[in-house]
Design a protein around this motif. Sequence first.
Motif, PDB file in Angstrom:
ATOM      1  N   ALA A  48       0.833  -1.210   0.000  1.00 15.81           N
ATOM      2  CA  ALA A  48       0.000   0.000   0.000  1.00 15.81           C
ATOM      3  C   ALA A  48       0.862   1.252   0.000  1.00 15.81           C
ATOM      4  O   ALA A  48       0.576   2.220  -0.713  1.00 15.81           O
ATOM      5  CB  ALA A  48      -0.924  -0.007   1.221  1.00 15.81           C
ATOM      6  N   ALA A  49       1.949   1.249   0.785  1.00 19.75           N
ATOM      7  CA  ALA A  49       2.846   2.409   0.828  1.00 19.75           C
ATOM      8  C   ALA A  49       3.513   2.643  -0.520  1.00 19.75           C
ATOM      9  O   ALA A  49       3.695   3.797  -0.953  1.00 19.75           O
ATOM     10  CB  ALA A  49       3.905   2.192   1.910  1.00 19.75           C
ATOM     11  N   PHE A  50       3.862   1.536  -1.207  1.00 21.02           N
ATOM     12  CA  PHE A  50       4.471   1.659  -2.542  1.00 21.02           C
ATOM     13  C   PHE A  50       3.521   2.353  -3.511  1.00 21.02           C
ATOM     14  O   PHE A  50       3.907   3.289  -4.221  1.00 21.02           O
ATOM     15  CB  PHE A  50       4.849   0.268  -3.052  1.00 21.02           C
ATOM     16  N   TYR A  51       2.254   1.928  -3.537  1.00 26.82           N
ATOM     17  CA  TYR A  51       1.293   2.532  -4.464  1.00 26.82           C
ATOM     18  C   TYR A  51       0.909   3.953  -4.032  1.00 26.82           C
ATOM     19  O   TYR A  51       0.646   4.814  -4.883  1.00 26.82           O
ATOM     20  CB  TYR A  51       0.062   1.647  -4.608  1.00 26.82           C
ATOM     21  N   GLU A  52       0.891   4.208  -2.729  1.00 29.39           N
ATOM     22  CA  GLU A  52       0.659   5.577  -2.268  1.00 29.39           C
ATOM     23  C   GLU A  52       1.764   6.493  -2.762  1.00 29.39           C
ATOM     24  O   GLU A  52       1.524   7.637  -3.138  1.00 29.39           O
ATOM     25  CB  GLU A  52       0.582   5.630  -0.740  1.00 29.39           C
ATOM     26  N   LEU A  53       3.002   5.987  -2.749  1.00 29.98           N
ATOM     27  CA  LEU A  53       4.127   6.772  -3.254  1.00 29.98           C
ATOM     28  C   LEU A  53       3.954   7.091  -4.733  1.00 29.98           C
ATOM     29  O   LEU A  53       4.212   8.219  -5.173  1.00 29.98           O
ATOM     30  CB  LEU A  53       5.436   6.007  -3.024  1.00 29.98           C
ATOM     31  N   LEU A  54       3.476   6.104  -5.508  1.00 28.61           N
ATOM     32  CA  LEU A  54       3.241   6.351  -6.934  1.00 28.61           C
ATOM     33  C   LEU A  54       2.149   7.397  -7.137  1.00 28.61           C
ATOM     34  O   LEU A  54       2.264   8.268  -8.002  1.00 28.61           O
ATOM     35  CB  LEU A  54       2.861   5.047  -7.636  1.00 28.61           C
ATOM     36  N   PHE A  55       1.065   7.318  -6.352  1.00 31.33           N
ATOM     37  CA  PHE A  55       0.004   8.320  -6.454  1.00 31.33           C
ATOM     38  C   PHE A  55       0.519   9.716  -6.063  1.00 31.33           C
ATOM     39  O   PHE A  55       0.161  10.714  -6.684  1.00 31.33           O
ATOM     40  CB  PHE A  55      -1.177   7.936  -5.560  1.00 31.33           C
ATOM     41  N   TYR A  56       1.356   9.750  -5.029  1.00 33.04           N
ATOM     42  CA  TYR A  56       1.930  11.037  -4.613  1.00 33.04           C
ATOM     43  C   TYR A  56       2.801  11.616  -5.719  1.00 33.04           C
ATOM     44  O   TYR A  56       2.749  12.817  -5.996  1.00 33.04           O
ATOM     45  CB  TYR A  56       2.750  10.850  -3.340  1.00 33.04           C
ATOM     46  N   MET A  57       3.605  10.756  -6.345  1.00 32.56           N
ATOM     47  CA  MET A  57       4.468  11.222  -7.444  1.00 32.56           C
ATOM     48  C   MET A  57       3.635  11.746  -8.600  1.00 32.56           C
ATOM     49  O   MET A  57       3.977  12.761  -9.225  1.00 32.56           O
ATOM     50  CB  MET A  57       5.363  10.068  -7.919  1.00 32.56           C
ATOM     51  N   GLU A  58       2.505  11.069  -8.891  1.00 27.68           N
ATOM     52  CA  GLU A  58       1.617  11.526  -9.958  1.00 27.68           C
ATOM     53  C   GLU A  58       1.009  12.880  -9.618  1.00 27.68           C
ATOM     54  O   GLU A  58       0.946  13.777 -10.466  1.00 27.68           O
ATOM     55  CB  GLU A  58       0.513  10.490 -10.192  1.00 27.68           C
ATOM     56  N   ALA A  59       0.552  13.041  -8.350  1.00 30.80           N
ATOM     57  CA  ALA A  59      -0.025  14.320  -7.928  1.00 30.80           C
ATOM     58  C   ALA A  59       1.021  15.432  -7.971  1.00 30.80           C
ATOM     59  O   ALA A  59       0.732  16.551  -8.394  1.00 30.80           O
ATOM     60  CB  ALA A  59      -0.595  14.187  -6.517  1.00 30.80           C
ATOM     61  N   TRP A  60       2.241  15.118  -7.545  1.00 30.59           N
ATOM     62  CA  TRP A  60       3.326  16.114  -7.577  1.00 30.59           C
ATOM     63  C   TRP A  60       3.656  16.507  -9.014  1.00 30.59           C
ATOM     64  O   TRP A  60       3.858  17.688  -9.320  1.00 30.59           O
ATOM     65  CB  TRP A  60       4.565  15.545  -6.886  1.00 30.59           C
TER      66      TRP A  60
END
Length: 359
Positions: free
Chosen positions: A144-156
């Motif tokens: 879950a943390a890995f995919y949250e990081l990907l979503f954060y990178m997309e938002a950034w």
Amino acid sequence: MNISSLFCNKPTLRPNPLKLIHSYRVRLIGILVMALLRFSLFGTVTISTEGKLSLAGVLDNILLASLLIWETSRAVVLYTHRRYALQLSIKRFSLEVLGVFIANGVFYSAQLIMHEGLQALKKTNPLFILYGLFYTFLYGVLVAAFYELLFYMEAWKKATQEAEELKKINLLVQLESLKNQVKPHFLFNSLNTLTALVEKDKAQAVKFIAELAQVYRYLLQSNEKELIALVQELQFTQAYFFLLRTRFGEGISLRVEVEEDLHSCLIPPLTLQILLENAMKHNQISARKPLIITIHGEAGEWLVIQNNLQPKRGIIASNGMGLANIAAKYKILNQPEVIILKEVDFFTVKVPLIKAEAA
């Protein structure tokens, strides 16, 4: 500077986080990495206790378990992002952690029952069960943390792109506005008006110079700002309109009826100046048929700019850049769309008012 180059730069090749979220390759690599981690723990324990490691145990407790943990945890993250797409809150993260715990808890319980059976499971040490549940849940949290990081990178990435686009639009609006102000016919008309005032009314000429200075001061001061208080924009608009009124006399009028409680709201700078320019560009201006422009608030959320329609004769060349820039800026600021209404007798533009605390 070539303005077209602002929009024609070659794109930088960067990983796309959104593609990584849905990439089968990433999922396969992640499952294999998790399988290696589980093998290092499960395999070592099994070999030390049983002396061997069966192929069925590898396939079931390592590969299949890794696949199910990865996919269930990933599904929970995707669901919470669809359900709470714009919320970065403790509630969303708490629900996500709870979802990962429940999903992996159900999987782990089913695995235990399938291998041990209900009767044997009752005799199993509860600490062993809790330990297994804990490290299964821990794997799910890592996924879950890995995919949250990907979503954060997309938002950034999206926020960075929008910020760059807003800077480009700001530059275009500023250059367009300055071009409208300093182009020869504007200066020529302003100087002609000033010359006539100096000969007829020196006091009015002094006021004209003061208002002209205020207009240019605002243009320079607003260059670096994305948003400005409505009260400042209205003050600038009054100064700018004074120049127009001095030039056109009774041929143009401006009525401003904006409640004081809206003065602290924000709008992109030069919005009203662009809309005034647009009204003047497309309509006849004369004492017999005056151009009447009104500015007022609506429902505490909109600023309405309206003028009577009396189109100039002939075809007026227009690239539509003014209205398009205003609309684009509001879109990038994640605000409601600008409303443009062309009726039989009136042309109306409604722009959203941005609350200061939300900016």
